[in-house]
Scaffold this motif. Structure first.
Motif, mmCIF file in Angstrom:
data_model
loop_
_atom_site.group_PDB
_atom_site.id
_atom_site.type_symbol
_atom_site.label_atom_id
_atom_site.label_comp_id
_atom_site.label_asym_id
_atom_site.label_seq_id
_atom_site.Cartn_x
_atom_site.Cartn_y
_atom_site.Cartn_z
ATOM 1 N N VAL A 17 0.821 -1.214 0.000
ATOM 2 C CA VAL A 17 0.000 0.000 0.000
ATOM 3 C C VAL A 17 0.849 1.256 0.000
ATOM 4 C CG1 VAL A 17 -1.962 -1.109 1.121
ATOM 5 C CG2 VAL A 17 -0.245 0.020 2.506
ATOM 6 N N GLY A 18 2.152 1.114 0.141
ATOM 7 C CA GLY A 18 3.033 2.272 0.117
ATOM 8 C C GLY A 18 4.304 2.005 0.898
ATOM 9 N N ARG A 19 5.195 2.987 0.847
ATOM 10 C CA ARG A 19 6.466 2.879 1.555
ATOM 11 C C ARG A 19 6.667 4.117 2.414
ATOM 12 N NH1 ARG A 19 7.503 -0.094 -2.982
ATOM 13 N NH2 ARG A 19 8.810 -1.915 -2.706
ATOM 14 N N ALA A 20 7.415 3.940 3.478
ATOM 15 C CA ALA A 20 7.782 5.047 4.354
ATOM 16 C C ALA A 20 9.303 5.119 4.409
ATOM 17 C CB ALA A 20 7.214 4.822 5.752
ATOM 18 N N ARG A 21 9.843 6.321 4.534
ATOM 19 C CA ARG A 21 11.295 6.504 4.622
ATOM 20 C C ARG A 21 11.633 7.454 5.776
ATOM 21 N NH1 ARG A 21 14.434 4.697 0.424
ATOM 22 N NH2 ARG A 21 15.993 6.271 0.896
ATOM 23 N N PRO A 22 11.356 7.017 6.991
ATOM 24 C CA PRO A 22 11.669 7.894 8.127
ATOM 25 C C PRO A 22 13.169 7.901 8.402
ATOM 26 C CG PRO A 22 10.918 5.783 8.928
ATOM 27 C CD PRO A 22 10.789 5.747 7.427
ATOM 28 N N LEU A 23 13.611 8.939 9.070
ATOM 29 C CA LEU A 23 14.986 8.959 9.567
ATOM 30 C C LEU A 23 15.083 7.959 10.712
ATOM 31 C CD1 LEU A 23 15.538 12.832 9.712
ATOM 32 C CD2 LEU A 23 16.315 11.231 7.929
ATOM 33 N N VAL A 24 16.270 7.434 10.949
ATOM 34 C CA VAL A 24 16.462 6.460 12.022
ATOM 35 C C VAL A 24 16.007 7.048 13.348
ATOM 36 C CG1 VAL A 24 18.160 5.135 13.319
ATOM 37 C CG2 VAL A 24 18.293 5.217 10.821
ATOM 38 N N ARG A 25 16.333 8.309 13.605
ATOM 39 C CA ARG A 25 15.931 8.918 14.883
ATOM 40 C C ARG A 25 14.416 8.937 15.033
ATOM 41 N NH1 ARG A 25 17.613 14.538 12.815
ATOM 42 N NH2 ARG A 25 15.627 15.299 12.065
ATOM 43 N N ASP A 26 13.698 9.181 13.917
ATOM 44 C CA ASP A 26 12.235 9.188 13.969
ATOM 45 C C ASP A 26 11.692 7.774 14.162
ATOM 46 O OD1 ASP A 26 12.262 11.946 13.604
ATOM 47 O OD2 ASP A 26 12.175 11.746 11.418
ATOM 48 N N LEU A 27 12.339 6.808 13.546
ATOM 49 C CA LEU A 27 11.936 5.412 13.707
ATOM 50 C C LEU A 27 12.079 4.975 15.169
ATOM 51 C CD1 LEU A 27 11.032 2.820 12.231
ATOM 52 C CD2 LEU A 27 13.444 2.271 11.982
ATOM 53 N N LEU A 28 13.159 5.393 15.809
ATOM 54 C CA LEU A 28 13.397 5.026 17.202
ATOM 55 C C LEU A 28 12.404 5.682 18.163
ATOM 56 C CD1 LEU A 28 17.294 5.172 17.219
ATOM 57 C CD2 LEU A 28 15.840 3.127 17.191
ATOM 58 N N ARG A 29 11.768 6.748 17.719
ATOM 59 C CA ARG A 29 10.791 7.453 18.563
ATOM 60 C C ARG A 29 9.370 6.916 18.398
ATOM 61 N NH1 ARG A 29 12.992 13.389 16.953
ATOM 62 N NH2 ARG A 29 14.884 13.336 18.203
ATOM 63 N N LEU A 30 9.160 6.000 17.468
ATOM 64 C CA LEU A 30 7.817 5.478 17.233
ATOM 65 C C LEU A 30 7.290 4.773 18.470
ATOM 66 C CD1 LEU A 30 8.039 3.993 13.628
ATOM 67 C CD2 LEU A 30 6.964 6.128 14.341
ATOM 68 N N GLN A 31 6.026 4.979 18.723
ATOM 69 C CA GLN A 31 5.355 4.295 19.819
ATOM 70 C C GLN A 31 3.897 4.103 19.429
ATOM 71 O OE1 GLN A 31 5.381 6.756 23.306
ATOM 72 N NE2 GLN A 31 5.347 8.627 22.115
ATOM 73 N N ARG A 32 3.148 3.476 20.289
ATOM 74 C CA ARG A 32 1.741 3.240 20.008
ATOM 75 C C ARG A 32 1.055 4.567 19.688
ATOM 76 N NH1 ARG A 32 -2.524 -0.284 23.511
ATOM 77 N NH2 ARG A 32 -4.246 0.084 22.104
ATOM 78 N N ASP A 33 0.228 4.555 18.654
ATOM 79 C CA ASP A 33 -0.527 5.709 18.149
ATOM 80 C C ASP A 33 0.322 6.702 17.361
ATOM 81 O OD1 ASP A 33 -2.992 4.780 19.104
ATOM 82 O OD2 ASP A 33 -2.687 5.724 21.054
#
Length: 85
Positions: A17-33
Motif C-alpha cells: 500500500v506504500g512505503r515510508a522513509r523515516p529517519l532512524v531517529r524518527d523510527l526510534l521514537r515510534l510508539q503506540r498511536d
C-alpha cells in the motif's frame, strides 16, 4: 510430474500500500498511536507482488454483507504471466 501439478501449490502474494522513509531517529521514537506517513494516497492503486516480481495493481475495497469489514483488492491491471513468474 506434469506442469499442471504445480497449479495446486499455494503461493503468497504481498499487497503493497506504500512505503515510508523515516529517519532512524524518527523510527526510534515510534510508539503506540504514532503516525508513519506513506508515499501514497488512500485512492492510489496498490501493488501485488510474488517475491519481488510485480504481478498486478488494484484498488482496496471493503466487502459488505456477511463478510463486512473484510478487505479485498479489485485488480485493475495484471502482468503477463504466460512465461512464468
Amino acid at each position: 510430474m506434469g506442469r499442471g501439478a504445480f497449479t495446486q501449490v499455494p503461493i503468497e502474494i504481498t499487497v503493497s500500500v506504500g512505503r515510508a522513509r523515516p529517519l532512524v531517529r524518527d523510527l526510534l521514537r515510534l510508539q503506540r498511536d504514532s503516525v508513519l506517513p506513506l508515499d501514497r494516497r488512500v485512492e492510489d492503486p496498490v501493488e501485488l507482488f510474488v517475491g519481488d516480481r510485480l504481478i498486478a495493481r488494484g484498488v482496496l475495497e471493503e466487502l459488505e454483507g456477511e463478510q463486512a469489514g473484510q478487505m479485498v483488492v479489485r485488480l485493475t491491471e495484471v502482468a503477463d504471466l504466460s512465461n512464468g513468474l
